[in-house]
Design an enzyme around this catalytic site. Structure first.
Site, PDB file in Angstrom:
ATOM      1  N   CYS A 125       0.821  -1.209   0.000  1.00 43.65           N
ATOM      2  CA  CYS A 125       0.000   0.000   0.000  1.00 43.65           C
ATOM      3  C   CYS A 125       0.858   1.263   0.000  1.00 43.65           C
ATOM      4  O   CYS A 125       1.800   1.385   0.782  1.00 43.65           O
ATOM      5  CB  CYS A 125      -0.875  -0.039   1.252  1.00 43.65           C
ATOM      6  SG  CYS A 125      -1.966   1.360   1.347  1.00 43.65           S
ATOM      7  N   ARG A 161     -12.803   0.554  -4.137  1.00 42.70           N
ATOM      8  CA  ARG A 161     -12.188   0.563  -2.812  1.00 42.70           C
ATOM      9  C   ARG A 161     -11.603   1.942  -2.486  1.00 42.70           C
ATOM     10  O   ARG A 161     -11.433   2.306  -1.338  1.00 42.70           O
ATOM     11  CB  ARG A 161     -11.076  -0.500  -2.783  1.00 42.70           C
ATOM     12  CG  ARG A 161     -10.478  -0.696  -1.424  1.00 42.70           C
ATOM     13  CD  ARG A 161      -9.514  -1.873  -1.393  1.00 42.70           C
ATOM     14  NE  ARG A 161      -9.309  -2.273  -0.012  1.00 42.70           N
ATOM     15  CZ  ARG A 161      -8.371  -1.757   0.759  1.00 42.70           C
ATOM     16  NH1 ARG A 161      -7.534  -0.866   0.291  1.00 42.70           N
ATOM     17  NH2 ARG A 161      -8.268  -2.149   2.012  1.00 42.70           N
TER      18      ARG A 161
HETATM   19  P1  RVP Z   1      -0.486  -6.816   4.214  1.00 43.71           P
HETATM   20  O1  RVP Z   1      -0.972  -7.977   5.020  1.00 43.71           O
HETATM   21  O2  RVP Z   1       0.507  -5.982   4.956  1.00 43.71           O
HETATM   22  O3  RVP Z   1       0.023  -7.231   2.877  1.00 43.71           O
HETATM   23  O4  RVP Z   1      -1.743  -5.849   3.985  1.00 43.71           O
HETATM   24  C1  RVP Z   1      -2.933  -6.272   3.397  1.00 43.71           C
HETATM   25  C2  RVP Z   1      -3.918  -5.141   3.436  1.00 43.71           C
HETATM   26  O5  RVP Z   1      -3.453  -4.052   2.643  1.00 43.71           O
HETATM   27  C3  RVP Z   1      -5.271  -5.448   2.867  1.00 43.71           C
HETATM   28  O6  RVP Z   1      -6.100  -6.182   3.727  1.00 43.71           O
HETATM   29  C4  RVP Z   1      -5.817  -4.061   2.581  1.00 43.71           C
HETATM   30  O7  RVP Z   1      -6.360  -3.444   3.719  1.00 43.71           O
HETATM   31  C5  RVP Z   1      -4.560  -3.292   2.190  1.00 43.71           C
HETATM   32  N1  RVP Z   1      -4.452  -3.111   0.746  1.00 43.71           N
HETATM   33  C6  RVP Z   1      -4.844  -3.918  -0.260  1.00 43.71           C
HETATM   34  N2  RVP Z   1      -4.530  -3.329  -1.423  1.00 43.71           N
HETATM   35  C7  RVP Z   1      -3.953  -2.182  -1.099  1.00 43.71           C
HETATM   36  C8  RVP Z   1      -3.456  -1.170  -2.027  1.00 43.71           C
HETATM   37  O8  RVP Z   1      -3.373  -1.379  -3.216  1.00 43.71           O
HETATM   38  N3  RVP Z   1      -3.112  -0.019  -1.504  1.00 43.71           N
HETATM   39  N4  RVP Z   1      -3.902  -2.059   0.228  1.00 43.71           N
END
Ligand code: RVP
Length: 495
Positions: A319, A418
């Site tokens: 993210c 989203r």
């Molecule tokens: P991680 O477990 O740290 O990989 O994080 C997963 C989380 O990141 C998801 O559950 C969601 O809340 C968030 N996410 C998913 N896509 C993206 C993005 O493209 N920014 N973020």
């Protein structure tokens, strides 16, 4: 003047747990990881849904499909099937999880009697499975007319044009089981008749499943399996958005979804309140909402009817929301503040709202920390994306085996709903990246290690359940130099 929060935004890596008294009861076998998933009241704690391990998989294309959902539920957690796909395909994935019965396999290799040996060989090559169901229409649930295995043809002499009807083992010669028998009854028939495969048919003679002898030994026990008390189906969740919920929710409910979650990078919005209201007026299904990072957002969604709250903005491994929009909060600080708000809300109203800490888990010990800080369960993407059961293929990049893992806010996922702020359809800028994660093998093996560590930490903290851990864990902030002290240091590491 703007409002400044008191706390520095901190993340899990800045904390450690301080051991509590380890009593003789604190052994890994005695530890329960059962935890609430949806809200309940003080007088009726069993009114909520519970997980047997505190993990749910992220609502993402590269993480939560039906295969991963089945394996996670069999191990005690729950998946939220990704919503950035058509309503029909998401509902189909939910349906597949609900239909799953351990040991009963829907046939993936199916032909009709009019097909040829060449078709059989092509199919076997494609699926890697040597048992082919022969049905009247070539569908996995068509009327069963026979089966073909490698014992039915001789590659050295048989013409590739031979019709299947000439060499299949016809229905009349098959031993079959009737739909409704248990796995152990099916296995008894397999042993009695010395079979390799037992087709299971319904009253109309349609193929429902195969039970394979070779699977018998591999059915490892799943003591944590998360299933419906009444019909024994595995539990499954599904992600929804605030744009098309009026079409999506009815289809997901019809497909058998047990719980829904509104999936948004920033959930403190009137769209979410409206969506919750619409669902609650029509359906009796728990719905989680989020993501939020402070008490204000938490209370807003709780008052709007949410059954659990998802916490976290910008902490996900893929993210880049914080860099792009400058919004978010350190994951630990967000969890700590909202957990305090949740406990106050419980005290005041008698209603307990479970918290899901979403994203930002890097090391296994971060999981125990997040739970000690007050999260009831954790949503993880990167963690699950590495396993065999995630939807992506294993690739070799350089000398490493990897799997692909991309954010829902990346151009690849194109999940604009989203990141929607009510304007035009489509992503105007990316909030996520496309990446690789190290391939890690089977989920079950990895969970065994992770949960083993979690239980060991809980024993050190003197807790045999998560409720105790949330109440009595002692947590300390660490300085950057003490983080260095925590790893191997001042030694020359051998390769
Ligand atoms: P991680 O477990 O740290 O990989 O994080 C997963 C989380 O990141 C998801 O559950 C969601 O809340 C968030 N996410 C998913 N896509 C993206 C993005 O493209 N920014 N973020």
């Amino acid at each position: 003047m703007a409002i400044y929060t008191e706390h520095v935004s901190r993340t899990f890596g800045e904390y450690l747990l301080i051991p509590g008294l380890t009593t003789k009861q604190c052994t890994p076998d005695n530890i329960s990881l059962r935890t609430p998933l949806t809200k309940f009241t003080k007088n009726n704690p069993e009114a909520g849904m519970y997980l047997n391990i505190p993990f749910v998989s992220a609502i993402m294309q590269s993480v939560s499909n039906d295969t991963l959902a089945i394996e996670l539920a069999r191990n005690g957690g729950l998946s939220f099937i990704f919503g950035s796909q058509s309503v029909a395909s998401q509902a189909e994935m939910v349906h597949k999880v609900k239909k799953f019965k351990a040991g009963f396999v829907t046939s993936d290799s199916n032909l009709t009697p009019a097909h040829t040996l060449a078709d059989v060989l092509a199919l076997v090559k494609k699926t890697g499975h040597s048992t082919v169901a022969i049905t009247d229409d070539g569908n996995p649930n068509g009327k069963l007319l026979g089966i073909v295995t490698s014992r039915d043809y001789r590659l050295s002499t048989d013409s590739r044009d031979r019709k299947i009807e000439e060499f299949m083992t016809p229905f009349a010669k098959l031993t079959v089981g009737k739909l409704g028998i248990t796995l152990s009854e099916a296995n008894d028939i397999i042993w009695e008749h010395k079979l390799n495969t037992l087709p299971i048919i319904d009253e109309q003679g349609r193929l429902c499943y195969f039970v394979f002898r070779k699977d018998y030994d591999s059915h490892r026990q799943n003591p944590y399996e998360l299933s419906d008390k009444k019909d024994k189906t595995l539990l499954v969740g599904a992600g929804i958005n605030t744009r098309d919920y009026k079409e999506r929710v009815p289809a997901l409910v019809e497909a058998g979804a047990d719980v829904l979650c509104i999936d948004s990078s920033d959930g403190y919005s009137e769209w979410q309140a409206e969506c919750l209201k619409w669902i609650k007026e029509r359906y009796d299904i728990p719905v989680g909402a989020g993501n939020v990072v402070d008490e204000e957002g938490f209370l807003y969604l709780v008052e709007a009817g949410a059954d659990f709250i998802k916490v976290g903005i910008g902490g996900g491994s893929i993210c880049i929301t914080r860099e792009q929009k400058g919004i978010g909060r350190g994951q630990a600080t967000a969890v700590i503040e909202i957990a305090e708000a949740r406990d106050r809300y419980f005290e005041k109203t008698g209603t307990y709202i479970p918290l899901c800490s979403d994203g930002g888990i890097v090391h296994d010990y971060h999981m125990t920390l997040a739970l000690a800080m007050g999260a009831d369960f954790l949503m993880m993407g990167r963690y699950f994306a590495r396993f065999d059961e995630s939807p992506t293929k294993v690739l070799k990049v350089g000398n490493n085996y990897v799997k692909e893992y991309w954010g829902e806010g990346s151009n690849r996922a194109k999940n604009w709903q989203r990141y929607d702020s009510g304007g035009e359809e489509g992503l105007t800028f990316e909030e996520g990246v496309d990446s690789y994660v190290p391939y890690a093998g089977a989920m079950k093996d990895n969970l065994a290690v992770t949960l083993g560590k979690m239980k060991a930490t809980m024993c050190s903290c003197g807790s045999t359940d998560l409720n105790h851990l949330r109440k009595y864990a002692k947590i300390t902030l660490v300085s950057s130099t003490s983080i260095v002290e925590g790893g191997a240091h001042d030694v020359i590491l051998k390769e």
